[in-house]
Scaffold this motif. Structure first.
Motif, PDB file in Angstrom:
ATOM      1  N   ASP A 940       0.809  -1.218   0.000  1.00  0.00           N
ATOM      2  CA  ASP A 940       0.000   0.000   0.000  1.00  0.00           C
ATOM      3  C   ASP A 940       0.838   1.262   0.000  1.00  0.00           C
ATOM      4  OD1 ASP A 940      -2.420  -1.393  -0.017  1.00  0.00           O
ATOM      5  OD2 ASP A 940      -2.361  -1.650   2.166  1.00  0.00           O
ATOM      6  N   SER A 941       2.144   1.146   0.113  1.00  0.00           N
ATOM      7  CA  SER A 941       3.013   2.322   0.084  1.00  0.00           C
ATOM      8  C   SER A 941       2.898   2.993  -1.278  1.00  0.00           C
ATOM      9  CB  SER A 941       4.457   1.920   0.360  1.00  0.00           C
ATOM     10  OG  SER A 941       4.573   1.340   1.643  1.00  0.00           O
ATOM     11  N   GLY A 942       2.937   4.309  -1.274  1.00  0.00           N
ATOM     12  CA  GLY A 942       2.863   5.060  -2.514  1.00  0.00           C
ATOM     13  C   GLY A 942       2.421   6.476  -2.265  1.00  0.00           C
ATOM     14  N   ILE A 943       2.182   7.200  -3.354  1.00  0.00           N
ATOM     15  CA  ILE A 943       1.737   8.591  -3.280  1.00  0.00           C
ATOM     16  C   ILE A 943       0.241   8.618  -3.576  1.00  0.00           C
ATOM     17  CG2 ILE A 943       1.954  10.894  -4.274  1.00  0.00           C
ATOM     18  CD1 ILE A 943       4.845  10.250  -4.922  1.00  0.00           C
ATOM     19  N   TYR A 944      -0.533   9.073  -2.588  1.00  0.00           N
ATOM     20  CA  TYR A 944      -1.979   9.158  -2.704  1.00  0.00           C
ATOM     21  C   TYR A 944      -2.374  10.609  -2.980  1.00  0.00           C
ATOM     22  CZ  TYR A 944      -2.323   4.412  -0.908  1.00  0.00           C
ATOM     23  OH  TYR A 944      -2.225   3.051  -0.743  1.00  0.00           O
ATOM     24  N   SER A 945      -3.225  10.767  -3.994  1.00  0.00           N
ATOM     25  CA  SER A 945      -3.649  12.106  -4.397  1.00  0.00           C
ATOM     26  C   SER A 945      -5.162  12.169  -4.386  1.00  0.00           C
ATOM     27  CB  SER A 945      -3.141  12.444  -5.806  1.00  0.00           C
ATOM     28  OG  SER A 945      -1.735  12.323  -5.874  1.00  0.00           O
ATOM     29  N   VAL A 946      -5.702  13.337  -4.000  1.00  0.00           N
ATOM     30  CA  VAL A 946      -7.131  13.573  -4.034  1.00  0.00           C
ATOM     31  C   VAL A 946      -7.385  14.738  -4.981  1.00  0.00           C
ATOM     32  CG1 VAL A 946      -7.016  15.024  -1.956  1.00  0.00           C
ATOM     33  CG2 VAL A 946      -9.214  14.084  -2.703  1.00  0.00           C
ATOM     34  N   LEU A 947      -8.327  14.540  -5.902  1.00  0.00           N
ATOM     35  CA  LEU A 947      -8.688  15.556  -6.893  1.00  0.00           C
ATOM     36  C   LEU A 947     -10.118  16.007  -6.620  1.00  0.00           C
ATOM     37  CD1 LEU A 947      -8.155  17.150  -9.529  1.00  0.00           C
ATOM     38  CD2 LEU A 947      -9.015  15.161 -10.777  1.00  0.00           C
ATOM     39  N   VAL A 948     -10.264  17.307  -6.300  1.00  0.00           N
ATOM     40  CA  VAL A 948     -11.573  17.899  -6.034  1.00  0.00           C
ATOM     41  C   VAL A 948     -11.880  18.820  -7.211  1.00  0.00           C
ATOM     42  CG1 VAL A 948     -12.975  19.216  -4.419  1.00  0.00           C
ATOM     43  CG2 VAL A 948     -11.145  17.751  -3.567  1.00  0.00           C
ATOM     44  N   GLN A 954     -10.588  23.091 -10.143  1.00  0.00           N
ATOM     45  CA  GLN A 954     -10.190  21.886  -9.441  1.00  0.00           C
ATOM     46  C   GLN A 954      -8.993  22.162  -8.565  1.00  0.00           C
ATOM     47  OE1 GLN A 954      -9.346  19.207 -12.675  1.00  0.00           O
ATOM     48  NE2 GLN A 954      -7.156  19.655 -12.633  1.00  0.00           N
ATOM     49  N   GLU A 955      -8.776  21.287  -7.589  1.00  0.00           N
ATOM     50  CA  GLU A 955      -7.662  21.393  -6.659  1.00  0.00           C
ATOM     51  C   GLU A 955      -7.174  19.992  -6.344  1.00  0.00           C
ATOM     52  OE1 GLU A 955      -4.914  23.721  -4.579  1.00  0.00           O
ATOM     53  OE2 GLU A 955      -6.558  24.356  -5.903  1.00  0.00           O
ATOM     54  N   THR A 956      -5.838  19.836  -6.160  1.00  0.00           N
ATOM     55  CA  THR A 956      -5.229  18.533  -5.913  1.00  0.00           C
ATOM     56  C   THR A 956      -4.309  18.617  -4.712  1.00  0.00           C
ATOM     57  OG1 THR A 956      -5.292  18.059  -8.280  1.00  0.00           O
ATOM     58  CG2 THR A 956      -3.887  16.657  -6.937  1.00  0.00           C
ATOM     59  N   PHE A 957      -4.309  17.546  -3.931  1.00  0.00           N
ATOM     60  CA  PHE A 957      -3.380  17.427  -2.793  1.00  0.00           C
ATOM     61  C   PHE A 957      -2.856  15.996  -2.767  1.00  0.00           C
ATOM     62  CE2 PHE A 957      -2.580  16.207   1.623  1.00  0.00           C
ATOM     63  CZ  PHE A 957      -1.602  17.119   1.962  1.00  0.00           C
ATOM     64  N   SER A 958      -1.525  15.862  -2.510  1.00  0.00           N
ATOM     65  CA  SER A 958      -0.880  14.546  -2.519  1.00  0.00           C
ATOM     66  C   SER A 958      -0.179  14.294  -1.189  1.00  0.00           C
ATOM     67  CB  SER A 958       0.132  14.438  -3.667  1.00  0.00           C
ATOM     68  OG  SER A 958      -0.504  14.617  -4.914  1.00  0.00           O
ATOM     69  N   THR A 959      -0.198  13.039  -0.777  1.00  0.00           N
ATOM     70  CA  THR A 959       0.473  12.605   0.452  1.00  0.00           C
ATOM     71  C   THR A 959       1.208  11.309   0.160  1.00  0.00           C
ATOM     72  OG1 THR A 959      -1.221  13.604   1.850  1.00  0.00           O
ATOM     73  CG2 THR A 959       0.144  11.906   2.846  1.00  0.00           C
ATOM     74  N   GLU A 960       2.474  11.251   0.579  1.00  0.00           N
ATOM     75  CA  GLU A 960       3.245  10.018   0.430  1.00  0.00           C
ATOM     76  C   GLU A 960       3.024   9.160   1.668  1.00  0.00           C
ATOM     77  OE1 GLU A 960       7.799   8.318  -0.229  1.00  0.00           O
ATOM     78  OE2 GLU A 960       7.427  10.491  -0.150  1.00  0.00           O
TER      79      GLU A 960
END
Length: 1167
Positions: A940-948, A954-960
């Motif tokens: 499950d390790s990786g970079i997770y991004s949310v797109l609103v 639109q706006e994007t935020f990413s978390t490793e």
């Protein structure tokens, strides 16, 4: 055992067989537990048997169910369905039917066809037969008749012979029942029973065909008639013979075939034929008739039962028939003979009629034909099936004949005391006043009174012996039965006795029942039984014992029952409350109650009523009411409260009391607020309704009051001596321009009651003009659930439009035509918040101004309003959102983001720029979104991004996210000396190095001159490190650790690094036996104080230390704290007790020897 056999045995052990709800369907379940929502196959509609002629088309249809959808296949028992041109299968999607079509049917296709429905959880199987005929007369029954022809043959015994070629063997097999095949084969020494059965079937078909071919055409028809009568337990003759060569008969001569004719009924018989059918037996249960009738004649069907039934079911062409104008359904007194009369027969009445009695049934045809000659009735063939064991050859009804008569009528006489005996004459009913029947023992006499020509004809006396034998033989004497059925009435506490005499074949089982529950001997129930008498004694009966008493007699031939009634009398229960006041005035209180729930078996004669004034203890008798559950008390004082109690009286006694609640002369309740009908400068018209609570008496009138706005004084409108009779009034004592409110008070016999609530304020002025339309209507704020409106009030134009007093806001959806008001009363403000909207729906809005003159025209928005906030570009509102997080494997991963956006955005979660898997749970709300992994893994390790994203942007935020765990230790460690005074440490990488790019290594060393490990290198991302400043003559040890964000692994240790030994130098042996270098000292300790003992011991290898008190080991005693640190042995006693005093010994023991040291602990007085 092979693997295939192993799985086969598992499958067989899990197989479960069960029957379906559809008869004839067998279900085999392959697995023990079926998942929820799944099911084994089953048939909703199974194939039906088919009888058809050669060359026709035969079609089998089946409807199946199951989840997953079953696969359907067809098979036949004695052949295959490989010929695709002849056998065609298909599926009809519109009806869900699986169809098997057999084209150009031949005799070879007659077989049993099976339908299989299979899925992964089981299979369902059902079968249907196909019978093929050659199209001759009565061919639909030929196959079944020939198949059952062996039933007409008697069993015969043969002598034992050897071999299958013995004719006696086959003769015995042909005449025997299937249960005797094995016994006959053993007598003749035949071993292959399976082969014999196959040959036997062929011989039976040949024999039946030969017998059938030898008969004449008329004999074939007659034998079909007889065989149909014998093919089932309860069967109806279904034969109509009408061809060019009808059966000849003579009214005077006795021929081979006879028709006994009397009016419209004709009995058919055959002497020679019956002699050839010695083995034929009649069915057991009913007598029925085939009917052939002309138009507008009556047809009668008759059914005789072996056991009496109060009612049977008659069916006409599959539909249940009811007694009425068309059909008359009757039964004899003894319920053994049941008849169906069809009046005024027409062509539509032609068809099959059936009688259903319990689990058995029988059928018969009715044929209605046109008649050219009314006097020439078509012949009717009538058969009477008797009972099992009755030989047709002995039935005289088949052989006697009678002279032809012109339409005589029919009379049936039945003796109720002997249901197996009756007289029959013709088919028409005759008035029972013309006949007299008497019985003297076994002699039955029929006398015709006032004999006339219409009584001419043949009379037949029938004594049905089998009916008598098979009917219940237990009988109760008529006089005893009459006495038994009379109800027994006793008083509470007395005894009740029931007795009866009876006759019947022994053994007879005697059972007594009360309200359907069997009675047994106990303290209050005694049952006496004898061969012809029984007696029931119920001691000390109670009211609850009232009910039905039934006696049941049963033996092997049947049963009979007799029913009586037990009535136990007792005093009644108390009357039922609560009491209801029906009238209340200043001088009268009338109330009523409900009668007792149980009157004790006797009607209520009267009620005794007593009264007590509230606050006093004495009761006053008021009298008795004759059975009516009400009382009127006229001796009351106004304003006082009373309590009443009532007793019910019957012939058996007086009940307990029923006490009422407190009562008094009540005043009426308040009416509803008056409503303003109209208002003018000099008059205001009002109306009101009657109060819901009248106080128990009629309303005499009303008092109306008024009050000016701002005043506290109420003024009576009508004169005090003139009450208002009607429920409306015109108030004329008003001042123009003033504002008033009104209230009303009801008056009954007790006086004026409570006043109503005030009415709405109303101006005393002429009616106003409706206001004008509002203007400036607009929407100032919207959201997903509400909107805010504002507007400007309309202008005031005297004479045209008056000032608005309030506003109504109406709203409707875009797809709805009806407007609904948001406020029920007019609002004064010029703004309104409409709530309860559905998100993203479209709404139309309008505002209406109102005043006393009416409503204005509505002002509507030009465009619809969308239930959503004003457009806002998505933006995140979390101030401390983490861009990197480390999670231990197995823990949950939760990422939450908060945002603002309008309209509602579309939210997408990605992992490494790809949609997240199904393991990830995403929860969205209006202002937030959350991603959850319940149990994380390293993958499950990786970079997770949310797109609103919405319409605005639109706006994007990413978390490793790094999912890891405590690393595994590195591999083996090797040491090298590439440069003097240095050591290079080389190790194998940790297995986690490839999965964790943040993993690094730590190296530590231990010098022989020091006792602690020191770190020489950290955060190494390679697998080699060189250590300098190595001193010759010292020994070194090295350890390598793997580290990541979750912690440090276990160490991987190197071998010892140091100077090699010089030649000739021997190793020093440091091993020695244990010795105490510091012994124990003597100790004295006061009671309750602590005591500390210690000593020092040396030895190599390290010795094992044991403490003793008075030669008993105390190492495991929790009252003593014992330690051993580098040879220093100590023991602590926290609180010294008297039992702790004594001798203490410590022993040290290793492989080279043993040493011990002793001391004494004494008690000392602390004073």
């Amino acid at each position: 055992m092979s693997l295939d056999c192993f799985f086969s045995s598992i499958f067989i052990s899990a197989t479960i067989r069960r029957r379906s709800k559809i008869p004839g369907v067998m279900i085999t379940q392959f697995v023990t537990n079926i998942p929820e929502g799944k099911s084994t196959p089953d048939f909703q509609c199974k194939p039906t048997p088919i009888n058809t002629q050669e060359g026709h088309l035969a079609v089998f249809k089946a409807v199946v169910k199951g989840d997953p959808k079953p696969e359907v296949s067809w098979k036949r028992t004695l052949g295959s369905l490989s010929n695709k041109d002849k056998y065609k299968t298909k599926y009809e999607e519109s009806t869900g039917e699986h169809i098997l079509e057999i084209h150009n049917v031949s005799g070879a296709d007659a077989d049993t066809y099976k339908c299989y429905a299979v899925n992964e959880y089981g299979k369902a199987v059902c079968s249907a037969t196909l019978n093929v005929t050659d199209g001759e007369f009565l061919t639909p029954m030929r196959c079944s008749v020939l198949a059952d022809f062996r039933k007409l043959l008697r069993k015969s015994k043969v002598d034992k012979a050897d071999g299958e070629n013995d004719e006696r063997f086959w003769e015995a097999m042909l005449n025997a029942d299937g249960r005797d095949y094995e016994h006959i084969c053993s007598e003749f020494g035949v071993t292959d029973l399976h082969l014999v059965v196959k040959k036997l079937e062929e011989k039976k078909r040949e024999r039946a065909q030969n017998n059938y071919d030898k008969m004449s055409q008329t004999e074939k028809r007659i034998i079909f008639l007889a065989m149909i009568c014998s093919m089932s337990t309860v069967t109806l003759s279904l034969l109509y013979i009408q061809q060019d060569d009808v059966i000849p008969y003579d009214d005077d001569a006795t021929l081979k075939y006879n028709l006994q004719k009397s009016g419209r009924k004709q009995d058919f018989g055959s002497e020679g034929l019956i002699n050839n059918m010695a083995g034929l037996r009649q069915g057991n249960g009913m007598a029925v008739s085939f009917k052939n009738r002309g138009l507008h004649q009556d047809a009668l069907f008759e059914c005789v039962l072996t056991h009496p039934l109060p009612k049977i079911t008659w069916l006409g062409k599959g539909i249940e028939l009811e007694d009425g104008e068309k059909y008359k359904i009757t039964a004899s007194d003894h319920k053994l003979i049941h008849r169906l009369l069809i009046r005024d027969c027409v062509q539509l009445d032609t068809g099959i009629y059936s009688a259903v009695a319990g689990g058995t049934s029988c059928s018969a045809w009715l044929v209605v034909e046109d008649e050219d000659d009314e006097d020439n009735d078509e012949p009717q063939i009538s058969t009477r099936s008797g009972h099992e064991g009755t030989d047709l050859n002995k039935n005289k009804n088949f052989t006697n004949s009678s002279k032809h008569q012109k339409k005589p009528k029919k009379v049936h006489w039945k003796d109720a005391s002997d249901p197996g005996v009756h007289f029959i004459s013709g088919l028409s009913d005759v008035s029972p006043t013309d006949f007299s029947v008497s019985k003297d023992g076994s002699v039955h006499t029929l006398v015709i009174l006032r004999c006339t020509e219409e009584h001419s004809g043949k009379y037949r006396f029938e004594a049905d012996v089998q009916t008598r034998l098979h009917s219940p033989t237990n009988k109760i004497n008529l006089e005893d039965l009459t006495a038994f059925t009379e109800p027994v009435t006793v008083k509470t506490g007395h005894h009740a006795i029931f007795k009866a005499n009876f006759v019947g074949f022994k053994p007879i089982k005697i059972q007594w029942y009360r309200e359907g529950e069997e009675l047994l001997d106990d303290a209050s129930t005694k049952i006496e039984k004898s061969c012809g008498h029984t007696r029931l004694l119920l001691s000390r009966c109670h009211r609850k014992d009232t009910g039905e008493i039934k006696l049941k007699l049963k033996n092997e031939h049947g049963f009979t029952e007799a029913v009586s009634q037990l009535n136990v009398l007792d005093k009644p229960t108390s009357p039922q409350g609560p009491a209801e006041v029906t009238e209340s005035s200043a001088s009268c209180i009338e109330f009523r109650w409900r009668p007792p729930k149980d009157d004790g078996g006797s009607p209520v004669v009267s009620y005794a009523v007593e009264r007590r004034q509230v606050g006093r203890n004495t009761w006053k008798k008021l009298g008795e009411t004759p059975g009516a559950a009400s009382y009127r008390d006229t001796d009351v004082e106004h304003g006082r409260r009373y309590c009443y109690r009532v007793r019910a009286a019957t012939a058996e006694g007086v009940s307990e009391v029923m006490e009422t609640d407190d009562m008094q002369a009540a005043f009426p309740g308040p009416p509803a607020p008056p409503k303003v009908i109209s208002a003018f400068d000099d008059c205001i018209n009002l109306a009101w309704t009657t109060p819901s609570n009248t106080g128990g008496s009629r309303i005499l009138g009303y008092i109306l009051e008024k009050r000016k706005k701002g005043s506290n004084l109420w003024t009576v409108v009508n004169a005090l001596d003139e009450v208002i009779k009607e429920k409306k009034y015109a108030v004329k004592d008003v001042v123009a321009g003033m504002e008033y409110e009104f209230r009303v008070t009801a008056i009954n016999l007790s006086g004026p009651g409570e006043s109503s609530n005030p009415s709405e304020f109303v101006f005393a002025r002429d009616p106003k003009k409706p206001p004008g339309k509002v203007f400036g209507l607009k929407v100032v704020e919207t959201s997903y659930t509400h909107m805010v409106l504002t507007w400007t009030k309309p202008e005031d134009k005297p004479g045209i439009q008056d000032e608005a007093r309030g506003y109504f806001v109406e709203i409707r959806k875009a797809d709805c035509l009806e407007w609904s008001r948001c406020n029920s009363t007019p609002m004064i403000l010029t703004s309104f918040s409409a709530k309860g909207l559905k998100s993203m729906d479209m709404y139309w809005v309008r505002v209406i101004a109102v005043n006393d003159g009416g409503e204005s025209a509505p002002e509507e928005l030009p465009n619809y309003v969308l239930a959503m906030p004003l457009p806002v570009r998505p933006k995140f509102t979390n101030k401390r959102m983490k861009s990197f997080m480390v999670v231990r494997a197995g823990n949950s991963v939760r990422i939450t983001v908060n945002f603002e956006a309008s309209p509602r955005p579309h939210i997408t979660w990605l992992k490494d720029n790809a949609p997240v898997t199904k393991r990830v749970t995403v929860s969205n709300s209006d202002g937030s979104s959350q991603m959850l992994i319940p149990s994380s893994e390293r993958s499950d390790s990786g970079i997770y991004s949310v797109l609103v994203k919405n319409l605005v942007g639109q706006e994007t935020f990413s978390t490793e996210v790094r999912v890891t765990g405590k690393p595994e230790p590195p591999g083996p460690v090797e040491l090298e000396e590439n440069v003097p005074d240095t050591v290079t440490v080389i190790w194998e990488p940790s297995p986690d190095e490839k999965r964790d790019d943040r993993l690094h290594y730590l190296v530590s060393k231990l010098d022989s001159t020091k006792r602690t490990w020191t770190t020489v290198a950290d955060r190494l991302f390679n697998n080699k490190f060189t250590i300098c400043n190595i001193v010759h003559g010292r020994e070194y040890h090295f350890r390598v650790y793997a580290k990541n964000d979750m912690g440090v692994s276990a160490p991987s240790e190197s071998s010892t690094w140091g100077v090699q030994k010089k030649k000739g130098v021997k190793d020093c042996d440091l091993q020695c036996a244990p010795t105490f270098i510091v012994p124990l000292k003597l100790h004295t300790a006061p009671k309750g104080y602590e005591c500390y003992m210690s000593c020092a011991v040396k030895g190599n290898p390290a010795p094992r230390i044991t403490w003793y008190r008075n030669h008993i080991s105390i190492n495991t005693n929790t009252n003593y704290y014992i330690s051993n640190t580098c040879g220093v042995c100590s023991m602590l006693i926290l609180r010294v007790r008297p039992k702790d005093m004594g001798e203490y010994t410590i022993t040290a023991e290793n492989s080279l020897g043993r040493a011990e040291c002793t001391t004494v602990l004494r008690n000392v007085d602390p004073s």
